[in-house]
Design an enzyme around this catalytic site. Sequence first.
Site, short mmCIF file in Angstrom:
data_model
loop_
_atom_site.label_atom_id
_atom_site.label_comp_id
_atom_site.label_asym_id
_atom_site.label_seq_id
_atom_site.Cartn_x
_atom_site.Cartn_y
_atom_site.Cartn_z
N LYS A 76 0.85 -1.19 0.00
CA LYS A 76 0.00 0.00 0.00
C LYS A 76 0.88 1.24 0.00
O LYS A 76 2.05 1.19 0.43
CB LYS A 76 -0.97 -0.02 1.19
N SER A 151 -7.83 1.65 5.46
CA SER A 151 -6.97 2.31 4.50
C SER A 151 -6.28 1.36 3.53
O SER A 151 -5.66 1.81 2.56
CB SER A 151 -5.90 3.13 5.25
N SER A 175 -7.91 -0.77 9.48
CA SER A 175 -7.51 -0.59 8.09
C SER A 175 -7.16 -1.86 7.34
O SER A 175 -7.00 -1.83 6.12
CB SER A 175 -6.33 0.38 8.01
#
Length: 450
Positions: A76, A151, A175
């Site tokens: 990510k 996230s 997340s």
Amino acid sequence: MLPLSALTLRDQLADGDISSREATAHYLQQIDQQQALGAFIHVSEAAMDAAARADEAFAKHRGKLGRMHGMPTAFKDLNDVAGMPTTYGSAAIKQTTATRDSALAARLRAEGVIVLGKTQVPEFGLSSYSENLIAAPSRNPHDPLRSSGGSSGGQAAAVAAGMIPVGPGSDGGGSVRIPAAACGLVGLKPSLGRIPSDVLEGYSDGFGAPKLTVSGPLAHDALDAALLMDAMRGSDYFLPLLRGGFPEELSNLRIGYSTHSPFQSAYDIAVSAEAQQSFTAGLQLLARRHQMELATLDYAEDYPEAFTAVWTNGLKDIPLDDESRLGTLARDFRRRSQERSRRESLRAATRVRQIAADFIRQWSAYDVIATPALSGIPPLVGHYTQGSAERDYMLQCQYSPYSSMVNVASAAAVTVPVGTSKDGLPLGIQLISPRSDEGMLLALALQISM
């Protein structure tokens, strides 16, 4: 056609039945064909060369390579990967190319992974949706009009859509678990310290509150999650545990279930009928082997205020290139953190530690606490960003009312898909271990799927 299972792919790579170049080419093609999902914001131009080197190493050192040698994955866009840009999802910071790997990226490179690129995140990882001013939003493979969560939203979309076999994420308030649940994956939030790279800078923030963010796997099933966990830790434990009969032997746990949220003192929290139905289905699956009890939990009414203060404290110290280019949520929460005095921050940190101890005290009456994974189906892209920062944050808390408390408690939790809505969107259950037994949680996840 490559297998859906990362574990099966790992075994095929290890046996020489498929080359890293073949696997890498396949996943790069999937990424190219599914650009509209917005999962990737950067695709590596060096991935095929890395795969070729992996195949050369396999030919020379077969049997003496890393746990995931030759397997493609991604990181990510909150993790530095050498040679790739790190934007942190923000247009307000100077865009630079990383010169070295983050500790997690270095750990997994040592296990032989091929990095295909960087995936979409919310600005600074703040949100339960992966939309920002840098690139197109990450969309849900089950319905591209809807969010893939955050996230780790780009990671979850990439795994669910078959762009990567398995993906490392990070979880500071849900997340990993939120996007996993939104996309129909298993998402494990380990306890603080279980992944060594997570605590290189200590176990607490600068004010004494527990460090909230840990790394964890997003995977199609518990076995794949165990494979990635072992690679992230650099030691074999979770996969041998699951393959050694533990899931078949595990029984008669006391599992307390609840839909009570610590955010109920601040917001209206309601679990949709479909989410409740799937939660009940998950409980029924667990009840085949374990004792199920309705848990009576009494959470501190000042939790929302204390958590929000600790969660946003770090924003004030982020160096910005152009503050005017911050998104609405980041701009408002950064202002709040700057206005908060050190004394107030210390007080909030102390209060969060007290609340964390009370969470563990209450949950420890049981072996496991079960909650819905989320309050309902994933919202439409753009759902959160049509109003003020306060409204945005409220909507997030209402969508994921059971997530952040696990981070505050430094405990372990897993989300597992157990059903779908009438429109085919994933719905799941969350299992929390107050004693931070990730192996038990993965075994329960496997039992649910048996």
